[in-house]
Write an enzyme that holds these catalytic residues in place. Sequence first.
Site, short mmCIF file in Angstrom:
data_model
loop_
_atom_site.label_atom_id
_atom_site.label_comp_id
_atom_site.label_asym_id
_atom_site.label_seq_id
_atom_site.Cartn_x
_atom_site.Cartn_y
_atom_site.Cartn_z
N ARG A 166 -29.34 -35.51 43.85
CA ARG A 166 -29.09 -34.14 43.59
C ARG A 166 -27.75 -34.09 42.84
O ARG A 166 -26.75 -34.87 42.95
CB ARG A 166 -29.18 -33.18 44.91
CG ARG A 166 -30.45 -32.88 45.37
CD ARG A 166 -31.54 -32.15 44.33
NE ARG A 166 -32.56 -32.02 44.94
CZ ARG A 166 -33.89 -32.61 44.89
NH1 ARG A 166 -33.82 -33.83 43.79
NH2 ARG A 166 -35.12 -32.45 45.34
N HIS A 181 -33.79 -34.14 35.13
CA HIS A 181 -34.44 -34.22 36.23
C HIS A 181 -35.96 -34.55 36.23
O HIS A 181 -36.72 -34.05 36.69
CB HIS A 181 -34.52 -32.86 37.04
CG HIS A 181 -34.63 -32.85 38.46
ND1 HIS A 181 -33.97 -31.94 39.47
CD2 HIS A 181 -35.24 -33.59 39.46
CE1 HIS A 181 -34.11 -32.09 40.47
NE2 HIS A 181 -34.98 -33.17 40.56
#
Length: 310
Positions: free
Chosen positions: A225, A273
């Site tokens: 993350r 991502h």
Amino acid sequence: MAVLLSTKAAAMEMWRDALLALDPTLEIRLFPDAGEPADIEAAVVWTAHDMAELRRYPNLRLIVSMGAGVDHLFRPPGPPPGIPVARLVDRMLTSQMGEWVLLNVLRFHRQDLEYRALQRDRTWLELPAPVTAERRIGILGLGELGTHAAGLLRGLGFPVMGWTRRPRALDGVEGFHGDAGLPAMAARSDILVCLLPLTAATRGIVNARLLGLLPRGAFLINGARGGHVVDADLLAALDSGQVAGAALDVFEPEPLPPGRPYWSHARVVMTPHAASITIPASAAPQVVENIHRARAGQPLLNLVDFAAGY
């Protein structure tokens, strides 16, 4: 009773079809067309879904998050109290992340950034050959993703280390844990890979202190993350040469704004991502299984531990 499905518009119908292929009796409603709120017994959702909105459904008995990471569930107001939340532990997600980690470890190990720069300059130069057995890989987090990545790297002959909060034994992986183990592993990591869950304890873990402990010229790979990395500290380490390169798949915020330095940094490799993307046909079986278990009052698979943060 009905299942509410909420994800990216482009994937909504694929998810519906994958669930119905396994259980044609399911009544699936595509958000925002939820219909009568009292009909909704399960919600299968991704990060953009508003957790507050789920409080509209009085008979909700299960929430399924369409991914391995669950940090989005902790944003206020969080899921409705008392409703169990399951995450995905899917072999395809795990496999994809392993591929992405391997891709970038090899990118840095085989001096791809340097060779691409030489190509741009039209310079024919053979660089000294790297030695796999001497390139030490440190992995932050040995959950499903980290364990799989460690196995792939070991298979290629890299020395692999792993750091966890509590002691964790893994064959062929040198283990480190706790506050004392983190700097000890970092000091020996030529490539540091972050695959941790994002919690209050791990937010900002890749900061100036940790980066300064790495051997000079080490590399960073972050597929976890964006909140794990202090951006200003990483950019400073890249610019000073302390860190020789970074492969980043995750950011804060996302999408990454066009003006952020990562976009144009010569020593940063970015993906949007996309290191590990949920494939509905692969993940649907455990979703349907959990819906059936919730109806039958049976134990659920892959429940989120909100006390632990993942």
